[in-house]
Design a protein around this motif. Structure first.
Motif, mmCIF file in Angstrom:
data_model
loop_
_atom_site.group_PDB
_atom_site.id
_atom_site.type_symbol
_atom_site.label_atom_id
_atom_site.label_comp_id
_atom_site.label_asym_id
_atom_site.label_seq_id
_atom_site.Cartn_x
_atom_site.Cartn_y
_atom_site.Cartn_z
ATOM 1 N N VAL A 69 -30.777 -96.762 -42.980
ATOM 2 C CA VAL A 69 -31.910 -96.124 -43.351
ATOM 3 C C VAL A 69 -31.919 -94.567 -42.492
ATOM 4 O O VAL A 69 -31.976 -93.499 -42.663
ATOM 5 C CB VAL A 69 -33.136 -96.632 -43.006
ATOM 6 C CG1 VAL A 69 -34.311 -95.489 -43.012
ATOM 7 C CG2 VAL A 69 -33.707 -97.432 -44.267
ATOM 8 N N VAL A 77 -33.649 -93.970 -50.119
ATOM 9 C CA VAL A 77 -33.584 -95.178 -49.762
ATOM 10 C C VAL A 77 -34.466 -95.887 -50.833
ATOM 11 O O VAL A 77 -35.670 -95.367 -51.352
ATOM 12 C CB VAL A 77 -34.432 -95.302 -48.455
ATOM 13 C CG1 VAL A 77 -34.913 -96.842 -48.493
ATOM 14 C CG2 VAL A 77 -33.376 -95.065 -47.418
ATOM 15 N N ALA A 93 -38.039 -95.029 -44.003
ATOM 16 C CA ALA A 93 -37.505 -94.225 -44.632
ATOM 17 C C ALA A 93 -37.978 -92.715 -44.748
ATOM 18 O O ALA A 93 -37.198 -91.588 -44.191
ATOM 19 C CB ALA A 93 -37.296 -94.563 -46.034
#
Length: 378
Positions: A69, A77, A93
């Motif tokens: 991430v 993501v 994210a």
């Protein structure tokens, strides 16, 4: 792509969406250029990830969700893992400046879902939520009939969804066991009312009230190891929704959802809209209609068997366009929005409304009363 070892994450998002997009050379942008995708597989089982990567020619996979991430070359993501883990993944994210695309529901509670929508506003990333059913051929045709005024004044919508999910004792279940445990985020209402909210919004209008009855028809099921467990989540939900069209016309919608029903219809989900000028029935792919001028005049007579074939009295609605897999179509729309730096039309606020409807559905059933659906403001 987090959660790709699961059924939905693998079949619909990797196999039928991202890989075909990659194989076609990416997504074509309005100026004629293309943007290509390269998936990174994420999950908890490294062996499964390695097998999928080798099978589909994917160069990168990892069990380190946090690391990938925050990696510089990660742009988007995607999350299809368990619902109770989703808010943490999406928050992480967005705070890292990544665009997010996610399955539903986005959270187990409305408060969490609203916080995610607020975080998207704060970070300015592009966020999309899977609203796949609105991209399916049957519902695309149904929406077109609405837009063209086919129905006249719309009166009602009826929906039937579901199929028999085996308990797991003598035949393996078609769905994972966590779906039937409330403590793991499972349940028909939690799972499907977020779908019905965007379907109702996307085709008819705004949901104003909900009156629901939820139940656990099958109290004991067997998990993936063949062990019995208590089904603590509802496996069926029967809902009545009062709605308003953009013109302010009242519409009554009723949708039955069950994993304890045997199918006697053309598709696993069907919606029928009735209006003053016509009616239509749509499934995932097929849509048929009947105009007022072509509507027969049946007469109730319980003393004689029915001789007319009601199904033959309906007309197929043509697609009039090439309609791709609904998941892939929305992925392409989302990717274009990411490149353009604009908001996706099905965002985290629309997802919050879905969580709200599920929450209110469970409350309505628990309290045995109809509840208003308040407008959500950030």
């Amino acid at each position: 792509m987090n959660g790709v070892t699961g059924r939905m994450g693998y079949r619909q998002h990797l196999l039928r969406s991202i890989l075909p997009i990659r194989e076609q050379g990416g997504v074509t942008l309005p100026d004629g250029s293309r943007v290509q995708v390269e998936p990174i597989l994420v999950g908890r089982n490294e062996a499964k990830l390695a097998d999928l990567a080798a099978k589909h020619g994917i160069s990168e996979y990892t069990t380190d969700l946090d690391g990938i991430v925050h990696a510089e070359d990660t742009d988007i993501v995607f999350d299809a893992a368990m619902t109770n883990l989703r808010p943490q993944t999406l928050s992480k994210a967005m705070k890292a400046g990544k665009h997010v695309y996610t399955e539903k529901p986005t959270a187990e509670t409305l408060a969490e879902a609203i916080e995610l929508a607020k975080l998207r506003d704060e970070t300015g990333v592009t966020a999309g939520v899977v609203h796949d059913k609105l991209y399916l051929p049957g519902l695309v045709k149904l929406r077109r009939l609405v837009d063209e005024g086919f129905f006249g004044r719309i009166l009602s919508l009826r929906g039937e969804f579901g199929y028999w999910v085996f308990e797991g004792e003598t035949q393996p279940a078609q769905r994972p066991s966590w779906n039937y445990r409330a403590e793991d985020g499972g349940g028909m209402t939690t799972d499907m009312f977020c779908h019905w909210n965007y379907v109702l919004e996307g085709i008819l209008g705004t949901v104003k009230t909900v009156n629901a009855q939820t139940i656990t028809h099958i109290p004991t099921r067997w998990d993936e190891q063949g062990k019995p467990y208590d089904a603590t989540a509802d496996d069926a939900a029967y809902g009545i929704f009062e709605m308003a069209t953009p013109d302010g016309d009242p519409v009554v919608a009723q949708i039955n959802s069950s994993w304890a029903v045997r199918v006697y219809r053309d598709e696993l989900v069907e919606f029928q809209i009735d209006g003053t000028h016509g009616s239509a029935v749509a499934g995932l792919f097929k849509c048929v209609s009947q105009q007022r001028s072509n509507t027969p005049k049946p007469v109730w007579n319980p003393d004689l068997p029915v001789t007319e074939s009601f199904r033959e009295q309906w007309t197929d609605v043509p697609a009039n366009a090439e309609l791709e897999n609904g998941f892939k179509a929305q992925w392409e729309e989302f990717l274009r929005d990411v490149v353009a730096g604009r908001e996706h039309r099905f965002d985290l606020l629309s997802a919050a409304r879905g969580v709200q409807l599920a929450e209110l559905g469970l409350q309505s059933s628990s309290e045995g009363r109809r509840l208003d659906v308040p407008e959500i403001t950030l």
